[in-house]
Enzyme design. Structure first.
Site, mmCIF file in Angstrom:
data_model
loop_
_atom_site.group_PDB
_atom_site.id
_atom_site.type_symbol
_atom_site.label_atom_id
_atom_site.label_comp_id
_atom_site.label_asym_id
_atom_site.label_seq_id
_atom_site.Cartn_x
_atom_site.Cartn_y
_atom_site.Cartn_z
ATOM 1 N N HIS A 79 35.295 47.921 53.733
ATOM 2 C CA HIS A 79 34.398 46.861 53.257
ATOM 3 C C HIS A 79 33.224 46.713 54.224
ATOM 4 C CE1 HIS A 79 32.785 43.161 51.883
ATOM 5 N NE2 HIS A 79 33.665 42.320 52.400
ATOM 6 N N CYS A 112 34.984 38.060 46.617
ATOM 7 C CA CYS A 112 34.935 36.817 47.373
ATOM 8 C C CYS A 112 33.898 36.962 48.475
ATOM 9 C CB CYS A 112 36.301 36.462 47.948
ATOM 10 S SG CYS A 112 36.932 37.639 49.174
ATOM 11 N N CYS A 142 29.463 38.909 52.198
ATOM 12 C CA CYS A 142 30.147 40.019 51.523
ATOM 13 C C CYS A 142 29.501 40.399 50.191
ATOM 14 C CB CYS A 142 31.613 39.660 51.265
ATOM 15 S SG CYS A 142 32.452 38.939 52.680
#
Length: 391
Positions: free
Chosen positions: A347, A377, A95
């Protein structure tokens, strides 16, 4: 403000409109084309920057296979005005990939290994699903709980540990959509969204200059009707309180302060500190807390000094504990994700780090903030953070 020659400045930021991965605007656009279009347009609107000066294109991408394989940074770069003599690399920190791309460029500039970089990232989750080709080692369960690889369950765990209710999560999600819609209507995304051709729901080609992921009609009642997505018995995390699966790309031009000055450019911000940190994979969503603490210490700041924050909204159940332990939950409406977040915008893994950082810089520019923090995160238990100062 006085800058040192090797200080790292952000000259410009742009991103694609965020598209739904299922039948969305980018369904007929490849990830390399999306990236190349974005890089080209950002360079075009910065005519003082010679593409031949680009040292390296550093591009985040998580699932590096199919159209995202074979070093997509180079694939995209070859389709732009950047000459073949400039280099390109693709990086993955899941991520946090495109924020890591930013950090890699910054570290190179600080050490005299280049002056001009193009950084960002992409993820086309409609064409390359998040689990395509992934084959986790079965022995990993000897070292970390098997559920640690199931992001939704880690969010359930974190929410439960911190006493986050379903109602709190739903309210956070509604806020994300409302603020993103408000930012769209008020033109707050105008400077960052680079218009792109795409296909509407009827299959017609059109120019998109807005995010199709935002659902302004989201209500507490509509979210309350959703079933738990990851833990059917007793779970609180739903599809509505999770980041959307979307397609998108983001891009920044990053330079040494000296080179920006030589070219007569006015930077958006300077990087004051960077950090990464690890946490137990079972609570992967907690990573922004130690990463932020490290970054603030390196910048000689504390949370009270930070005017605005962009926290990637992987899950409401994850974001709320992070804000709680960073002691900013009570200041959320004044400081945090003022233009909405990943619950509304999505995302796309490789894109998000640079996306939230660029959105932060625009929030700071529009609201007059001095210091900003972008943090997120990372799957399997990491966090990443960057502290910026507006120039």
């Amino acid at each position: 403000m006085s800058l040192n020659p090797r200080d790292v400045v952000i000259v410009d930021f742009g991103r694609t409109p965020m598209g739904r991965s299922k039948g969305g605007m980018h369904r007929n656009t490849r990830a390399e084309d999306m990236s190349a279009h974005l890089i080209s347009k950002v360079l075009e609107r910065n005519s003082k920057v010679d593409p031949g000066e680009v040292e390296d294109v550093i591009w985040g991408c998580v699932n590096q296979t199919l159209e995202q394989g074979w070093n997509i940074a180079r694939m995209a770069s070859l389709m732009t005005q950047i000459p073949h003599t400039s280099a390109a690399q693709t990086v993955s920190r899941l991520c946090g990939s495109s924020m890591s791309a930013l950090h890699t460029a910054a570290q190179a500039i600080m050490t005299g290994n280049g002056d001009v970089f193009v950084v960002g990232g992409v993820e086309h989750m409609g064409h390359v699903s998040m689990m395509h080709g992934v084959d986790p080692n079965p022995h990993m369960s000897l070292y970390a709980a098997k559920a640690s690889g199931m992001m939704g369950l880690t969010a359930e765990m974190l929410g439960k540990m911190h006493g986050i209710s379903r109602e709190q999560q739903d309210a956070f999600a509604v806020r994300s959509h409302q603020l993103a819609h408000k930012a769209t209507v008020e033109g707050k995304f105008k400077d960052e969204i680079i218009p792109m051709q795409g296909y509407d729901e009827n299959g017609f080609l059109k120019i998109f200059d807005y995010d199709e992921t935002i659902r302004p009609d989201t209500t507490l009642e509509s979210l309350a009707a959703l079933k738990p997505a990851f833990n059917p018995k007793g779970g609180t995390v739903t599809a509505g309180t999770s980041s959307q699966i979307t397609d998108g790309a983001s891009c920044m031009i990053v330079m040494s302060a000296q080179r920006a000055k030589d070219l007569g450019l006015e930077p958006l911000a300077v990087i004051r500190s960077m950090a990464v940190a690890g946490v137990d994979p079972a609570i992967m969503g907690y990573g922004p807390v130690p990463a932020t603490q490290k970054a603030l210490k390196r910048a000689g700041l504390n949370m009270a000094d930070i005017d605005f924050i962009e926290l990637n909204e992987a899950f409401a159940a994850q974001a709320l504990p992070v804000l709680k332990d960073l002691k900013v939950l009570d200041k959320m409406n004044e400081k945090v994700n003022l233009h909405g977040g990943a619950i509304a915008l999505g995302h796309p893994f490789g894109c998000s780090g640079a996306r939230i950082s660029g959105t932060l810089l625009n929030v700071m520019k529009q609201n007059g903030g001095t210091f900003g923090l972008s943090t997120m995160c990372i799957g399997l238990g990491q966090g990443i953070a960057t502290v910026f100062e507006r120039v």
